[in-house]
Design a protein around this motif. Structure first.
Motif, PDB file in Angstrom:
ATOM      1  N   PHE A 319      -5.996  11.672  75.240  1.00 30.95           N
ATOM      2  CA  PHE A 319      -5.321  11.864  76.534  1.00 30.95           C
ATOM      3  C   PHE A 319      -3.819  12.057  76.333  1.00 30.95           C
ATOM      4  CE2 PHE A 319      -3.343  10.627  80.506  1.00 30.95           C
ATOM      5  CZ  PHE A 319      -4.168  11.223  81.461  1.00 30.95           C
ATOM      6  N   GLY A 320      -3.280  13.026  77.086  1.00 28.69           N
ATOM      7  CA  GLY A 320      -1.841  13.264  77.044  1.00 28.69           C
ATOM      8  C   GLY A 320      -1.365  13.977  75.798  1.00 28.69           C
ATOM      9  N   SER A 321      -2.286  14.596  75.040  1.00 24.09           N
ATOM     10  CA  SER A 321      -1.956  15.312  73.801  1.00 24.09           C
ATOM     11  C   SER A 321      -1.352  14.393  72.744  1.00 24.09           C
ATOM     12  CB  SER A 321      -1.006  16.498  74.074  1.00 24.09           C
ATOM     13  OG  SER A 321      -1.665  17.493  74.831  1.00 24.09           O
ATOM     14  N   HIS A 322      -1.732  13.133  72.794  1.00 29.27           N
ATOM     15  CA  HIS A 322      -1.271  12.194  71.758  1.00 29.27           C
ATOM     16  C   HIS A 322      -2.080  12.400  70.480  1.00 29.27           C
ATOM     17  CE1 HIS A 322       1.407  10.060  74.425  1.00 29.27           C
ATOM     18  NE2 HIS A 322       0.435   9.890  75.302  1.00 29.27           N
ATOM     19  N   VAL A 323      -1.492  12.003  69.352  1.00 32.56           N
ATOM     20  CA  VAL A 323      -2.178  12.119  68.067  1.00 32.56           C
ATOM     21  C   VAL A 323      -2.012  10.824  67.285  1.00 32.56           C
ATOM     22  CG1 VAL A 323      -1.875  14.623  67.925  1.00 32.56           C
ATOM     23  CG2 VAL A 323      -0.150  13.127  66.919  1.00 32.56           C
ATOM     24  N   ASP A 324      -3.012  10.517  66.470  1.00 34.57           N
ATOM     25  CA  ASP A 324      -2.928   9.388  65.551  1.00 34.57           C
ATOM     26  C   ASP A 324      -2.401   9.927  64.230  1.00 34.57           C
ATOM     27  OD1 ASP A 324      -3.216   7.249  63.876  1.00 34.57           O
ATOM     28  OD2 ASP A 324      -5.402   7.190  63.934  1.00 34.57           O
ATOM     29  N   GLN A 325      -1.123   9.715  63.982  1.00 28.97           N
ATOM     30  CA  GLN A 325      -0.511  10.318  62.808  1.00 28.97           C
ATOM     31  C   GLN A 325      -1.015   9.719  61.500  1.00 28.97           C
ATOM     32  OE1 GLN A 325       3.648  11.223  62.931  1.00 28.97           O
ATOM     33  NE2 GLN A 325       3.763  11.093  65.149  1.00 28.97           N
ATOM     34  N   ARG A 326      -1.590   8.524  61.532  1.00 38.85           N
ATOM     35  CA  ARG A 326      -2.029   7.906  60.279  1.00 38.85           C
ATOM     36  C   ARG A 326      -3.399   8.414  59.847  1.00 38.85           C
ATOM     37  NH1 ARG A 326       2.720   7.343  59.077  1.00 38.85           N
ATOM     38  NH2 ARG A 326       1.768   6.905  57.061  1.00 38.85           N
ATOM     39  N   GLY A 327      -4.112   9.080  60.762  1.00 35.51           N
ATOM     40  CA  GLY A 327      -5.350   9.736  60.368  1.00 35.51           C
ATOM     41  C   GLY A 327      -6.570   8.852  60.245  1.00 35.51           C
ATOM     42  N   GLU A 328      -6.571   7.689  60.868  1.00 29.74           N
ATOM     43  CA  GLU A 328      -7.756   6.839  60.795  1.00 29.74           C
ATOM     44  C   GLU A 328      -8.873   7.418  61.656  1.00 29.74           C
ATOM     45  OE1 GLU A 328      -6.901   2.770  61.582  1.00 29.74           O
ATOM     46  OE2 GLU A 328      -5.654   2.521  59.791  1.00 29.74           O
ATOM     47  N   THR A 329     -10.121   7.226  61.209  1.00 27.06           N
ATOM     48  CA  THR A 329     -11.285   7.831  61.848  1.00 27.06           C
ATOM     49  C   THR A 329     -12.210   6.744  62.368  1.00 27.06           C
ATOM     50  OG1 THR A 329     -11.131   9.673  60.284  1.00 27.06           O
ATOM     51  CG2 THR A 329     -13.207   9.439  61.491  1.00 27.06           C
ATOM     52  N   LYS A 330     -12.655   6.905  63.611  1.00 24.10           N
ATOM     53  CA  LYS A 330     -13.534   5.913  64.212  1.00 24.10           C
ATOM     54  C   LYS A 330     -14.900   5.901  63.527  1.00 24.10           C
ATOM     55  CE  LYS A 330     -11.325   5.913  68.756  1.00 24.10           C
ATOM     56  NZ  LYS A 330     -10.750   4.572  68.549  1.00 24.10           N
ATOM     57  N   THR A 331     -15.525   4.733  63.530  1.00 22.58           N
ATOM     58  CA  THR A 331     -16.815   4.564  62.857  1.00 22.58           C
ATOM     59  C   THR A 331     -17.866   5.535  63.383  1.00 22.58           C
ATOM     60  OG1 THR A 331     -16.341   2.220  62.444  1.00 22.58           O
ATOM     61  CG2 THR A 331     -18.637   2.919  62.287  1.00 22.58           C
ATOM     62  N   ALA A 332     -17.878   5.768  64.705  1.00 23.04           N
ATOM     63  CA  ALA A 332     -18.870   6.676  65.291  1.00 23.04           C
ATOM     64  C   ALA A 332     -18.741   8.073  64.711  1.00 23.04           C
ATOM     65  CB  ALA A 332     -18.712   6.714  66.805  1.00 23.04           C
ATOM     66  N   THR A 333     -17.510   8.522  64.475  1.00 21.65           N
ATOM     67  CA  THR A 333     -17.297   9.849  63.892  1.00 21.65           C
ATOM     68  C   THR A 333     -17.737   9.870  62.429  1.00 21.65           C
ATOM     69  OG1 THR A 333     -15.459  10.274  65.390  1.00 21.65           O
ATOM     70  CG2 THR A 333     -15.569  11.600  63.385  1.00 21.65           C
ATOM     71  N   GLN A 334     -17.433   8.806  61.703  1.00 23.02           N
ATOM     72  CA  GLN A 334     -17.882   8.732  60.307  1.00 23.02           C
ATOM     73  C   GLN A 334     -19.403   8.799  60.225  1.00 23.02           C
ATOM     74  OE1 GLN A 334     -16.002   5.417  58.136  1.00 23.02           O
ATOM     75  NE2 GLN A 334     -14.526   5.284  59.817  1.00 23.02           N
ATOM     76  N   LEU A 335     -20.076   8.077  61.116  1.00 24.17           N
ATOM     77  CA  LEU A 335     -21.540   8.095  61.144  1.00 24.17           C
ATOM     78  C   LEU A 335     -22.073   9.481  61.475  1.00 24.17           C
ATOM     79  CD1 LEU A 335     -22.412   4.707  62.874  1.00 24.17           C
ATOM     80  CD2 LEU A 335     -23.340   5.505  60.689  1.00 24.17           C
ATOM     81  N   GLN A 336     -21.428  10.142  62.413  1.00 21.60           N
ATOM     82  CA  GLN A 336     -21.851  11.489  62.798  1.00 21.60           C
ATOM     83  C   GLN A 336     -21.777  12.435  61.601  1.00 21.60           C
ATOM     84  OE1 GLN A 336     -19.406  13.133  65.896  1.00 21.60           O
ATOM     85  NE2 GLN A 336     -20.367  15.144  65.806  1.00 21.60           N
ATOM     86  N   LEU A 337     -20.668  12.387  60.869  1.00 23.92           N
ATOM     87  CA  LEU A 337     -20.512  13.259  59.708  1.00 23.92           C
ATOM     88  C   LEU A 337     -21.467  12.879  58.586  1.00 23.92           C
ATOM     89  CD1 LEU A 337     -16.620  13.573  59.674  1.00 23.92           C
ATOM     90  CD2 LEU A 337     -18.264  15.368  60.229  1.00 23.92           C
ATOM     91  N   GLN A 338     -21.676  11.568  58.386  1.00 22.12           N
ATOM     92  CA  GLN A 338     -22.627  11.131  57.368  1.00 22.12           C
ATOM     93  C   GLN A 338     -24.037  11.621  57.691  1.00 22.12           C
ATOM     94  OE1 GLN A 338     -23.031   6.931  55.346  1.00 22.12           O
ATOM     95  NE2 GLN A 338     -24.358   6.951  57.156  1.00 22.12           N
ATOM     96  N   THR A 339     -24.408  11.583  58.970  1.00 22.95           N
ATOM     97  CA  THR A 339     -25.734  12.043  59.380  1.00 22.95           C
ATOM     98  C   THR A 339     -25.919  13.526  59.089  1.00 22.95           C
ATOM     99  OG1 THR A 339     -25.885  10.360  61.111  1.00 22.95           O
ATOM    100  CG2 THR A 339     -27.301  12.291  61.346  1.00 22.95           C
ATOM    101  N   ILE A 340     -24.901  14.329  59.405  1.00 19.04           N
ATOM    102  CA  ILE A 340     -24.974  15.766  59.114  1.00 19.04           C
ATOM    103  C   ILE A 340     -25.090  16.006  57.613  1.00 19.04           C
ATOM    104  CG2 ILE A 340     -23.727  17.956  59.274  1.00 19.04           C
ATOM    105  CD1 ILE A 340     -22.397  16.834  61.823  1.00 19.04           C
ATOM    106  N   LEU A 341     -24.317  15.257  56.839  1.00 20.31           N
ATOM    107  CA  LEU A 341     -24.374  15.366  55.383  1.00 20.31           C
ATOM    108  C   LEU A 341     -25.786  15.095  54.863  1.00 20.31           C
ATOM    109  CD1 LEU A 341     -22.914  15.516  52.567  1.00 20.31           C
ATOM    110  CD2 LEU A 341     -22.607  13.031  52.786  1.00 20.31           C
ATOM    111  N   ARG A 342     -26.391  13.990  55.319  1.00 18.75           N
ATOM    112  CA  ARG A 342     -27.739  13.630  54.855  1.00 18.75           C
ATOM    113  C   ARG A 342     -28.778  14.655  55.307  1.00 18.75           C
ATOM    114  NH1 ARG A 342     -24.783  10.001  52.187  1.00 18.75           N
ATOM    115  NH2 ARG A 342     -24.921   7.807  52.822  1.00 18.75           N
ATOM    116  N   GLN A 343     -28.608  15.194  56.519  1.00 21.61           N
ATOM    117  CA  GLN A 343     -29.555  16.182  57.013  1.00 21.61           C
ATOM    118  C   GLN A 343     -29.504  17.454  56.178  1.00 21.61           C
ATOM    119  OE1 GLN A 343     -28.301  16.538  61.097  1.00 21.61           O
ATOM    120  NE2 GLN A 343     -29.659  14.909  61.816  1.00 21.61           N
TER     121      GLN A 343
END
Length: 468
Positions: A319-343
């Motif tokens: 929201f508001g075009s804010h960015v997380d400059q440190r680049g941390e990734t939420k667990t749900a996103t990590q799981l999503q990418l891991q699932t695609i990788l395994r598939q």
């Protein structure tokens, strides 16, 4: 290990810029701007666009006084966080250029993109930049009937946009398996115009090169405002004949620019090194880059260290075009990418995730990159690469060189020069729209994975609304 739970290594890192910088080490900051200075060209941002522009300007006119102004360190943003694709895409932009400027203009733009891939490779070799570059091309893989149909239906328009018989080759299931075995793959298209790179090595090497050429690279120097002929920073004011904005996804953080380009979030994970048995099962012996045809999309590379790096859209917008400059990734996103990788690669089921990170890319309202220079004010910019900036930034740097030096060339006549587009909607419409669109794209993917034989109407509607 189950794809429904996150499998991380003992050395797992979340954020910390990127795995690419973890490999080479986060650099010590160069000195900040010492105070007010006068230069010929001020480049705001320290990524590929600014570095390539400085490189080509110094080559053409060595006596130019050039300053790069970077808030963190060179390559901190998308230049050091991307998927490592030096590719000649995206074709979708060419269709919009053709609609506005004619087919010949779009073809010229596409051919310059092809040439830019080789230009980066050549400069890296000439300047001694070792960036793990290997040009084995790009595979777009279809894993369901709807994706396969999209690949085939898109081919005639790509031919019309300048993709010749040698530029894009159709592969059936067996031909694809000779290069890499992707679970459930029905076919693919392969283009030679793509190379694997290690992004942090390329951007660090390029920064060192331009510094040796005499470019002043000021790090730890945040630009808070830009005006005709000057850039205001936290350490002083830089007066310049030309002030060029090269902030890409961080453009929204500049005063008065919040709605210019949308900062789209993209995330990545990288595995531990795969065992030899895993690579044997996958059969991926080269350095082809791989993308699937899902609407939510993923991009994949095999690293020189025998890992798989895979990225995609997690939570695409804050929201508001804010960015997380440190680049941390939420667990749900990590799981999503891991699932695609395994598939895609079941052989990775027992392989842990070693690093995850995120970054932002710049998205104009019409999803088309632009280069601009106003001779009257001295203000210019390049960007809006929509995730394809590794190659496009090089073309932008050469185009800005010609515009700044007032040379009328084939590059300055390309259809992206001086292209204007309206800004993004104000909040909360911007946030609601982007989040809703990506919910729709994921729903469309589920719809197509259930056996649909054509592109989901959900995705078609989302494309119309988004302007993609």
């Amino acid at each position: 290990m189950s794809s429904t739970s996150l499998a991380t290594s003992p050395t797992f890192v979340n954020g910390d810029v990127s795995f690419w910088f973890r490999e080479v080490g986060v650099p010590t900051h160069r000195p900040a701007l010492p105070g007010d200075v006068d230069v010929d060209v001020a480049l705001v941002g320290g990524g590929y666009t600014a570095l390539w522009t400085a490189y080509y300007l110094k080559q053409a006119q060595p006596d130019l006084r050039i300053a790069i102004l970077e808030k963190e360190f060179a390559g901190f943003g998308a230049s050091g966080r991307n998927g490592g694709w030096l590719s000649a895409e995206p074709p979708g932009q060419m269709r919009r250029y053709a609609k506005a400027h004619g087919q010949e203009a779009a073809i010229a733009m596409q051919r310059e993109m092809f040439s830019s891939v080789d230009e980066v490779i050549q400069v890296a070799a000439e300047e001694g930049i070792e960036a793990d570059i290997q040009k084995d091309g790009l595979l777009h893989v279809a894993t369901n009937a709807a994706q396969e149909r999209r690949l085939r239906e898109r081919l005639p328009s790509l031919r019309a946009e300048g993709w010749g018989e040698d530029d894009l080759i159709e592969l059936d299931r067996d031909q694809l398996a000779e290069r890499v075995r992707v679970a459930g793959a029905r076919g693919a298209q392969w283009s030679p115009h793509c190379a694997r790179i290690q992004p942090a090595k390329l951007v660090r090497g390029l920064a060192d090169v331009v510094e040796r050429m005499g470019v002043a690279v000021y790090e730890g120097t945040e630009v808070t405002e830009i005006h005709p002929r000057r850039a205001v920073t936290v350490h002083g004011t830089v007066k310049a004949t030309y002030v060029i904005r090269c902030l890409e996804g961080f453009t929204a953080g500049l005063r008065g620019h919040r709605r210019v380009w949308l900062p789209m979030n993209s995330s990545m994970i990288v595995t531990e090194p795969l065992p030899a048995s895993g690579w044997e099962e996958i059969g991926w012996r080269g350095a082809e880059l791989i993308g699937d045809e899902a609407h939510s999309y993923c991009y994949i590379q095999r690293t020189t260290g025998g890992r798989i790096a895979i990225g995609g859209r997690g939570i695409p917008y804050m929201f508001g075009s804010h960015v997380d400059q440190r680049g941390e990734t939420k667990t749900a996103t990590q799981l999503q990418l891991q699932t695609i990788l395994r598939q895609h690669f079941p052989a990775t089921e027992g392989v842990a995730i070693d690093h995850t990170w995120s970054g932002v890319l710049g998205v104009p309202r019409d999803w088309c990159a632009t280069v601009h220079l106003n001779e009257r004010t001295g203000l210019g910019w390049a960007g809006g690469y929509v995730g394809h900036g590794v190659t496009t930034a090089n073309l932008a740097g050469r185009t800005l060189r010609d515009l700044i030096l007032r040379q009328h060339t084939d590059l300055t006549r390309l259809p992206w020069v001086d292209r204007t587009v309206r800004g993004w909607e104000p909040e909360p419409l911007r946030w609601l729209g982007v989040r809703s669109l990506y919910v729709a794209y994921r729903a469309a993917d589920r719809h197509e994975n259930s056996g649909l034989r054509h592109t989901s109407v959900i995705a078609r509607a989302a494309d119309i609304i988004s302007g993609r």
